[in-house]
Design an enzyme around this catalytic site. Structure first.
Site, PDB file in Angstrom:
ATOM      1  N   GLY A 153      27.203  12.464  13.591  1.00 26.14           N
ATOM      2  CA  GLY A 153      27.991  11.245  13.575  1.00 26.14           C
ATOM      3  C   GLY A 153      27.145  10.014  13.366  1.00 26.14           C
ATOM      4  N   CYS A 154      26.731   9.383  14.460  1.00 25.75           N
ATOM      5  CA  CYS A 154      26.021   8.107  14.361  1.00 25.75           C
ATOM      6  C   CYS A 154      24.645   8.246  13.719  1.00 25.75           C
ATOM      7  CB  CYS A 154      25.909   7.476  15.751  1.00 25.75           C
ATOM      8  SG  CYS A 154      27.527   7.054  16.455  1.00 25.75           S
ATOM      9  N   ILE A 155      23.984   9.402  13.893  1.00 23.63           N
ATOM     10  CA  ILE A 155      22.694   9.597  13.218  1.00 23.63           C
ATOM     11  C   ILE A 155      22.906   9.689  11.713  1.00 23.63           C
ATOM     12  CG2 ILE A 155      20.737  11.164  12.906  1.00 23.63           C
ATOM     13  CD1 ILE A 155      20.674   9.560  15.518  1.00 23.63           C
ATOM     14  N   SER A 158      23.868   6.336  10.200  1.00 24.79           N
ATOM     15  CA  SER A 158      22.759   5.379  10.202  1.00 24.79           C
ATOM     16  C   SER A 158      21.701   5.740   9.171  1.00 24.79           C
ATOM     17  CB  SER A 158      22.131   5.313  11.601  1.00 24.79           C
ATOM     18  OG  SER A 158      23.073   4.869  12.555  1.00 24.79           O
TER      19      SER A 158
END
Length: 216
Positions: A153-155, A158
């Site tokens: 998700g956030c990794i 980003s």
């Protein structure tokens, strides 16, 4: 590193994917959402996130010793939910991650020091709608080393945004974690093919160029 079959890896290689982008000075460290709520399997955690937090302690210490620019992220929504978005529509429990909720606080073992940038965000990417890219550029960062959660998700969001903004993302594989191992492994494989280099911590440290201090 992943459960991908040799046939899959061969197909990607033949099509030209998976080339290394390498590490250049200056280097910045981005630690994504290693907060109490994601360390807690009864909240947003589970899987290999605790091990990734523990491993990131060594990465953070190395970054501080070398004088790299360091950024941490937290998911922080308004107390009244006035900044609710599509992400929180998909995962309504995220709205509980407010400024004063302990679940949104960075875990004590990775607590930021003065001068380290804490980015507050309401979407998966650390870069979307935040000044992070400009902050890295201002400080001469070209290589962004990524730790945190969750890998799928956030990794991933980003890392993709870092690449699209012109940074060289390096994902430290044992310093990122997910609540489920299948998505963790699949996304490590895919990021290594398309948008960054994926190295374990020992390999990453062994490949650092001689001059690795970030400009002030």
């Amino acid at each position: 590193m992943t459960s991908q079959s040799p046939r899959d890896e061969d197909r990607y290689r033949k099509q030209g994917f998976g080339n290394e982008i390498g590490i250049v000075s200056g280097i910045g460290l981005l630690i994504v959402d290693f907060v109490n709520g994601f360390a807690d399997p009864n909240a947003f955690g589970g899987g290999n996130i605790p091990q990734a937090i523990e491993r990131t302690r060594a990465l953070l210490a190395a970054a501080r010793t070398r004088g790299w620019k360091i950024a941490h992220t937290r998911i922080v929504f308004a107390d009244d939910g006035s900044d609710a978005n599509i992400f929180s529509l998909k995962v309504p429990t995220m709205l509980g991650l407010t400024e004063t909720n302990p679940a949104s606080a960075i875990v004590p073992e990775l607590a930021p020091l003065p001068g380290e940038y804490v980015v507050r965000k309401t979407v998966p990417s650390a870069f979307a709608g935040t000044p992070l890219a400009a902050w890295f550029v201002t400080h001469g960062v070209q290589t962004v080393v990524v730790a945190g959660c969750v890998t799928s998700g956030c990794i991933r969001a980003s890392v993709l945004d870092a690449m699209q903004a012109g940074f060289r993302p390096i994902v430290v594989s044992d310093c990122v974690g997910d609540r489920a191992i299948g998505p963790h492994e699949a996304n490590l494989f895919d990021m290594a093919q398309k948008c960054g280099d994926v190295l374990d911590l020992d390999t990453f440290l062994s490949r650092l160029p001689n001059q690795t201090r970030s400009p002030s």
